[in-house]
Design an enzyme around this catalytic site. Structure first.
Site, PDB file in Angstrom:
ATOM      1  N   GLY A  21      10.379  65.714 103.453  1.00  0.00           N
ATOM      2  CA  GLY A  21      11.432  65.619 102.441  1.00  0.00           C
ATOM      3  C   GLY A  21      11.117  66.362 101.151  1.00  0.00           C
ATOM      4  O   GLY A  21      11.708  66.075 100.109  1.00  0.00           O
ATOM      5  N   HIS A  32       3.581  68.223  94.141  1.00  0.00           N
ATOM      6  CA  HIS A  32       3.797  67.238  93.079  1.00  0.00           C
ATOM      7  C   HIS A  32       3.644  65.836  93.647  1.00  0.00           C
ATOM      8  O   HIS A  32       3.854  65.601  94.839  1.00  0.00           O
ATOM      9  CB  HIS A  32       5.179  67.410  92.441  1.00  0.00           C
ATOM     10  CG  HIS A  32       6.306  67.428  93.435  1.00  0.00           C
ATOM     11  ND1 HIS A  32       6.627  68.555  94.161  1.00  0.00           N
ATOM     12  CD2 HIS A  32       7.177  66.469  93.831  1.00  0.00           C
ATOM     13  CE1 HIS A  32       7.645  68.287  94.958  1.00  0.00           C
ATOM     14  NE2 HIS A  32       7.994  67.020  94.784  1.00  0.00           N
ATOM     15  N   THR A  61      11.501  68.980  98.431  1.00  0.00           N
ATOM     16  CA  THR A  61      12.592  69.868  98.021  1.00  0.00           C
ATOM     17  C   THR A  61      12.141  70.917  97.005  1.00  0.00           C
ATOM     18  O   THR A  61      12.839  71.908  96.811  1.00  0.00           O
ATOM     19  CB  THR A  61      13.775  69.068  97.432  1.00  0.00           C
ATOM     20  OG1 THR A  61      13.311  68.345  96.286  1.00  0.00           O
ATOM     21  CG2 THR A  61      14.362  68.109  98.445  1.00  0.00           C
ATOM     22  N   ASP A 115      11.106  62.238  86.163  1.00  0.00           N
ATOM     23  CA  ASP A 115      12.010  62.751  87.190  1.00  0.00           C
ATOM     24  C   ASP A 115      13.451  62.683  86.672  1.00  0.00           C
ATOM     25  O   ASP A 115      13.855  61.707  86.046  1.00  0.00           O
ATOM     26  CB  ASP A 115      11.865  61.931  88.486  1.00  0.00           C
ATOM     27  CG  ASP A 115      12.458  62.663  89.678  1.00  0.00           C
ATOM     28  OD1 ASP A 115      11.698  63.080  90.560  1.00  0.00           O
ATOM     29  OD2 ASP A 115      13.702  62.818  89.725  1.00  0.00           O
TER      30      ASP A 115
END
Ligand code: AMP
Ligand code: ZN
Length: 114
Positions: free
Chosen positions: A93, A100, A95, A30
């Site tokens: 949440g 994933h 985005t 990430d």
């Protein structure tokens, strides 16, 4: 899928730090890690969110969960444990609209989550 950030990462059109790859899944670090280890694991087909899992594509999701302990062992945090997160939709949440799983480890997490 055009204009999907994670499809572009899978195709190598956008760079990422690859952690694991096979026929079905791609995993990368990430860009804004929330823990010492924070890996994003995606199926190599475009599934928008958990709402779109079905009989035909669920094998990709099952495979992701086979790979999670392997990545955790390879990165050395399997024994201490870890947290796997899927954010679905607006209230969840999410985005990026390519399903994933966040694999986070290397520290202790609180519960309940906010
Ligand atoms: P979510 O909020 O569950 O949709 O998670 C999207 C995640 O993708 C966030 O944790 C972002 O930090 C991460 N992310 C966004 N762009 C990139 C990128 N180019 N490379 C790696 N991770 C990214
Ligand atoms: Zn996609």
């Amino acid at each position: 899928m055009e204009n999907c950030l994670f499809c572009k990462i899978i195709n190598g059109d956008i760079p990422s730090t690859k952690v694991y790859e096979d026929e079905f899944v791609f995993a990368f670090n990430d860009i804004e890690p929330q823990a010492p280890h924070h890996v994003i694991i995606v199926p190599k087909i475009h599934i928008s969110s958990a709402n779109d899992i079905n009989e035909e594509n669920s094998k990709y999701i099952a495979h992701i969960f086979e790979i999670i302990p392997k990545i955790a062992r390879d990165l050395g945090f399997a024994e201490n444990g870890y947290r796997v997160i899927n954010n679905c939709g607006k209230d969840g949440g999410q985005t990026v609209s390519h399903i994933h799983f966040h694999l986070t480890g290397g520290r202790q997490f609180g519960w309940p989550a906010g």
